[in-house]
Structures are given as C-alpha cells and as structure tokens.
Design a protein around this motif. Sequence first.
Motif, PDB file in Angstrom:
ATOM      1  N   LYS A  67      38.294   8.740 -33.461  1.00 29.99           N
ATOM      2  CA  LYS A  67      39.650   8.515 -33.945  1.00 29.99           C
ATOM      3  C   LYS A  67      39.963   9.510 -35.061  1.00 29.99           C
ATOM      4  CE  LYS A  67      42.536   5.099 -36.167  1.00 29.99           C
ATOM      5  NZ  LYS A  67      42.536   3.884 -36.936  1.00 29.99           N
ATOM      6  N   LYS A  68      41.080  10.181 -34.935  1.00 28.64           N
ATOM      7  CA  LYS A  68      41.511  11.124 -35.954  1.00 28.64           C
ATOM      8  C   LYS A  68      42.926  10.758 -36.380  1.00 28.64           C
ATOM      9  CE  LYS A  68      38.949  14.958 -34.013  1.00 28.64           C
ATOM     10  NZ  LYS A  68      39.044  15.026 -32.577  1.00 28.64           N
ATOM     11  N   ASN A  69      43.312  11.259 -37.505  1.00 32.54           N
ATOM     12  CA  ASN A  69      44.684  11.068 -37.970  1.00 32.54           C
ATOM     13  C   ASN A  69      45.508  12.259 -37.499  1.00 32.54           C
ATOM     14  OD1 ASN A  69      44.255   8.659 -39.358  1.00 32.54           O
ATOM     15  ND2 ASN A  69      43.428   9.768 -41.108  1.00 32.54           N
ATOM     16  N   PRO A  70      46.330  12.070 -36.449  1.00 29.05           N
ATOM     17  CA  PRO A  70      47.107  13.208 -35.945  1.00 29.05           C
ATOM     18  C   PRO A  70      48.232  13.587 -36.904  1.00 29.05           C
ATOM     19  CG  PRO A  70      47.753  11.202 -34.819  1.00 29.05           C
ATOM     20  CD  PRO A  70      46.599  10.839 -35.727  1.00 29.05           C
ATOM     21  N   LEU A  71      48.601  14.869 -36.872  1.00 30.33           N
ATOM     22  CA  LEU A  71      49.739  15.323 -37.659  1.00 30.33           C
ATOM     23  C   LEU A  71      51.018  14.786 -37.041  1.00 30.33           C
ATOM     24  CD1 LEU A  71      48.999  19.079 -38.366  1.00 30.33           C
ATOM     25  CD2 LEU A  71      48.840  17.167 -39.941  1.00 30.33           C
ATOM     26  N   MET A  72      51.918  14.345 -37.874  1.00 37.77           N
ATOM     27  CA  MET A  72      53.242  13.898 -37.449  1.00 37.77           C
ATOM     28  C   MET A  72      54.228  14.438 -38.473  1.00 37.77           C
ATOM     29  SD  MET A  72      52.650   9.900 -36.750  1.00 37.77           S
ATOM     30  CE  MET A  72      50.978   9.338 -36.717  1.00 37.77           C
ATOM     31  N   PRO A  73      55.494  14.551 -38.123  1.00 34.60           N
ATOM     32  CA  PRO A  73      56.457  15.042 -39.116  1.00 34.60           C
ATOM     33  C   PRO A  73      56.412  14.229 -40.410  1.00 34.60           C
ATOM     34  CG  PRO A  73      57.466  15.008 -36.958  1.00 34.60           C
ATOM     35  CD  PRO A  73      56.109  14.352 -36.815  1.00 34.60           C
ATOM     36  N   SER A  74      56.192  12.929 -40.292  1.00 37.87           N
ATOM     37  CA  SER A  74      56.161  12.088 -41.492  1.00 37.87           C
ATOM     38  C   SER A  74      54.798  12.100 -42.187  1.00 37.87           C
ATOM     39  CB  SER A  74      56.529  10.647 -41.129  1.00 37.87           C
ATOM     40  OG  SER A  74      55.552  10.116 -40.253  1.00 37.87           O
ATOM     41  N   LYS A  75      53.789  12.691 -41.551  1.00 39.35           N
ATOM     42  CA  LYS A  75      52.441  12.747 -42.129  1.00 39.35           C
ATOM     43  C   LYS A  75      51.893  14.163 -42.001  1.00 39.35           C
ATOM     44  CE  LYS A  75      50.870   8.020 -41.356  1.00 39.35           C
ATOM     45  NZ  LYS A  75      49.765   7.222 -40.835  1.00 39.35           N
ATOM     46  N   SER A  76      52.535  15.099 -42.674  1.00 41.62           N
ATOM     47  CA  SER A  76      52.081  16.483 -42.562  1.00 41.62           C
ATOM     48  C   SER A  76      51.856  17.135 -43.927  1.00 41.62           C
ATOM     49  CB  SER A  76      53.081  17.303 -41.747  1.00 41.62           C
ATOM     50  OG  SER A  76      54.333  17.326 -42.412  1.00 41.62           O
ATOM     51  N   THR A  77      51.818  16.316 -44.967  1.00 34.17           N
ATOM     52  CA  THR A  77      51.579  16.838 -46.310  1.00 34.17           C
ATOM     53  C   THR A  77      50.349  16.166 -46.899  1.00 34.17           C
ATOM     54  OG1 THR A  77      53.943  17.174 -46.624  1.00 34.17           O
ATOM     55  CG2 THR A  77      52.571  17.198 -48.609  1.00 34.17           C
ATOM     56  N   PRO A 104      45.217  22.988 -40.527  1.00 33.06           N
ATOM     57  CA  PRO A 104      46.349  23.859 -40.204  1.00 33.06           C
ATOM     58  C   PRO A 104      47.585  23.040 -39.837  1.00 33.06           C
ATOM     59  CG  PRO A 104      44.587  24.070 -38.560  1.00 33.06           C
ATOM     60  CD  PRO A 104      44.097  23.145 -39.629  1.00 33.06           C
ATOM     61  N   GLY A 105      48.724  23.514 -40.290  1.00 32.90           N
ATOM     62  CA  GLY A 105      49.975  22.815 -40.018  1.00 32.90           C
ATOM     63  C   GLY A 105      50.366  21.862 -41.127  1.00 32.90           C
ATOM     64  N   CYS A 106      49.465  21.599 -42.052  1.00 32.76           N
ATOM     65  CA  CYS A 106      49.760  20.713 -43.175  1.00 32.76           C
ATOM     66  C   CYS A 106      50.196  21.516 -44.391  1.00 32.76           C
ATOM     67  CB  CYS A 106      48.521  19.905 -43.579  1.00 32.76           C
ATOM     68  SG  CYS A 106      48.197  18.507 -42.535  1.00 32.76           S
ATOM     69  N   GLN A 107      51.098  20.930 -45.146  1.00 28.32           N
ATOM     70  CA  GLN A 107      51.401  21.459 -46.469  1.00 28.32           C
ATOM     71  C   GLN A 107      50.426  20.796 -47.433  1.00 28.32           C
ATOM     72  OE1 GLN A 107      55.386  21.067 -47.895  1.00 28.32           O
ATOM     73  NE2 GLN A 107      56.269  21.342 -45.862  1.00 28.32           N
ATOM     74  N   PHE A 140      37.479   3.386 -53.379  1.00 26.10           N
ATOM     75  CA  PHE A 140      38.538   4.374 -53.609  1.00 26.10           C
ATOM     76  C   PHE A 140      39.445   4.472 -52.385  1.00 26.10           C
ATOM     77  CE2 PHE A 140      40.101   8.702 -53.027  1.00 26.10           C
ATOM     78  CZ  PHE A 140      40.905   8.809 -54.148  1.00 26.10           C
ATOM     79  N   LEU A 141      38.838   4.556 -51.198  1.00 23.96           N
ATOM     80  CA  LEU A 141      39.630   4.684 -49.975  1.00 23.96           C
ATOM     81  C   LEU A 141      40.479   3.438 -49.728  1.00 23.96           C
ATOM     82  CD1 LEU A 141      37.036   6.458 -47.667  1.00 23.96           C
ATOM     83  CD2 LEU A 141      39.060   7.452 -48.764  1.00 23.96           C
ATOM     84  N   GLU A 142      39.927   2.269 -50.041  1.00 24.71           N
ATOM     85  CA  GLU A 142      40.694   1.041 -49.898  1.00 24.71           C
ATOM     86  C   GLU A 142      41.897   1.037 -50.841  1.00 24.71           C
ATOM     87  OE1 GLU A 142      37.842  -2.074 -50.473  1.00 24.71           O
ATOM     88  OE2 GLU A 142      36.865  -1.684 -48.551  1.00 24.71           O
ATOM     89  N   GLN A 143      41.692   1.494 -52.074  1.00 17.65           N
ATOM     90  CA  GLN A 143      42.783   1.562 -53.037  1.00 17.65           C
ATOM     91  C   GLN A 143      43.815   2.610 -52.617  1.00 17.65           C
ATOM     92  OE1 GLN A 143      42.519  -1.288 -54.627  1.00 17.65           O
ATOM     93  NE2 GLN A 143      42.962  -0.370 -56.591  1.00 17.65           N
ATOM     94  N   ALA A 144      43.365   3.691 -51.990  1.00 15.44           N
ATOM     95  CA  ALA A 144      44.267   4.791 -51.596  1.00 15.44           C
ATOM     96  C   ALA A 144      45.037   4.462 -50.322  1.00 15.44           C
ATOM     97  CB  ALA A 144      43.464   6.078 -51.391  1.00 15.44           C
ATOM     98  N   GLN A 145      44.615   3.471 -49.567  1.00 21.27           N
ATOM     99  CA  GLN A 145      45.212   3.167 -48.265  1.00 21.27           C
ATOM    100  C   GLN A 145      46.741   3.003 -48.330  1.00 21.27           C
ATOM    101  OE1 GLN A 145      43.482   3.518 -45.514  1.00 21.27           O
ATOM    102  NE2 GLN A 145      45.314   3.201 -44.317  1.00 21.27           N
ATOM    103  N   PRO A 146      47.292   2.274 -49.314  1.00 22.15           N
ATOM    104  CA  PRO A 146      48.752   2.171 -49.338  1.00 22.15           C
ATOM    105  C   PRO A 146      49.458   3.520 -49.441  1.00 22.15           C
ATOM    106  CG  PRO A 146      47.781   0.583 -50.843  1.00 22.15           C
ATOM    107  CD  PRO A 146      46.656   1.484 -50.342  1.00 22.15           C
ATOM    108  N   TYR A 147      48.795   4.514 -50.030  1.00 20.76           N
ATOM    109  CA  TYR A 147      49.389   5.841 -50.165  1.00 20.76           C
ATOM    110  C   TYR A 147      49.280   6.622 -48.864  1.00 20.76           C
ATOM    111  CZ  TYR A 147      48.981   4.637 -55.071  1.00 20.76           C
ATOM    112  OH  TYR A 147      49.072   4.006 -56.263  1.00 20.76           O
ATOM    113  N   ASN A 148      48.481   6.132 -47.927  1.00 24.38           N
ATOM    114  CA  ASN A 148      48.211   6.835 -46.680  1.00 24.38           C
ATOM    115  C   ASN A 148      49.033   6.282 -45.530  1.00 24.38           C
ATOM    116  OD1 ASN A 148      46.884   8.722 -45.118  1.00 24.38           O
ATOM    117  ND2 ASN A 148      45.206   7.358 -44.605  1.00 24.38           N
ATOM    118  N   GLN A 149      49.972   5.412 -45.826  1.00 23.47           N
ATOM    119  CA  GLN A 149      50.776   4.786 -44.773  1.00 23.47           C
ATOM    120  C   GLN A 149      51.896   5.696 -44.324  1.00 23.47           C
ATOM    121  OE1 GLN A 149      49.748   1.932 -43.404  1.00 23.47           O
ATOM    122  NE2 GLN A 149      48.096   1.852 -44.858  1.00 23.47           N
TER     123      GLN A 149
END
Length: 149
Positions: A67-77, A104-107, A140-149
Amino acid sequence: EKKFVVPDAKRRQAALGALTGLTPAQKKAYLKPDSFFSPIEDPFVDGGWLLSHKENGQTFDQYNKSKKNPLMPSKSTIYIKLLNPGISKKLLEYCQKAMAAYFPGCQCKIDPTVLSMEEFGVKNRIHPYYGQNTFHTLAFLEQAQPYNQ
C-alpha cells in the motif's frame, strides 16, 4: 539467532524481481545496482535496526505491491515541519531538494514555525544503546495523522 550474511550481487539482483512498473531509465539504473548503491553492511552491529527488530525482508516487487500513498491534486505537497530550532537553513534546503527528488511530482515546502515534540504530544525516552533523547516514532505518526488527511 541468525547470522546476517551480506548478499552477493546475484542475491541482490534476485531481490529486485521483475521491476514491474518502472520506466526504462529506472530499470536500467536498477539493473546495475552496484553502480548506484552500496551493499548493505551487517545490520546487527553498532545498534543497527535489526539488532533489536526482527525483519523478514522484502523484494522490490513485494514493496511495489504494498500500500502506498498515491499523489492526488489534494495531496501533492510535502510540508517539512521544524521540530528543532537549531536545524541549519542549508540542511533544510538539502532536505527540501531530497524530498522533491524522492517524491517526483510533489511540491516540498518548509513550515517555518517550530513546534517541539513535547508540544506536539509525543513522549520521549533515553535510547538504551546510545544514551540520547529519542521520540517514539509510532506515537509521532499517530499524532501527525490528522495533518495527513
């Protein structure tokens, strides 16, 4: 306990698998791994990860199917969040360039506000081997999860 054996060129090549989904240029690079990557050193010495964590390893194909996190217009930064005010500007710029090359493709942007791990809500401990202050990565990752939505 298994003794780690540094894989030879044949075993490293076998671990690459079919290289499904790579561009021709990427395949060319992976087919000559010794010109781009150094063989892994014994991870059971000097506090290496495998000294305290059992891992079965994986081939490139297994990794590619994971499972990977694909790039999407809303998730590209990718935002680099400062957790230490002492990090140099030069290191931050290097991290920003490395992230842009690796994803690549991410800001890649640097968030200039500094937030300590304690303020972020992550507990620390003194590493038993190195004696340094460390933080619990999963927390840390659990705390960061809301920022990764």
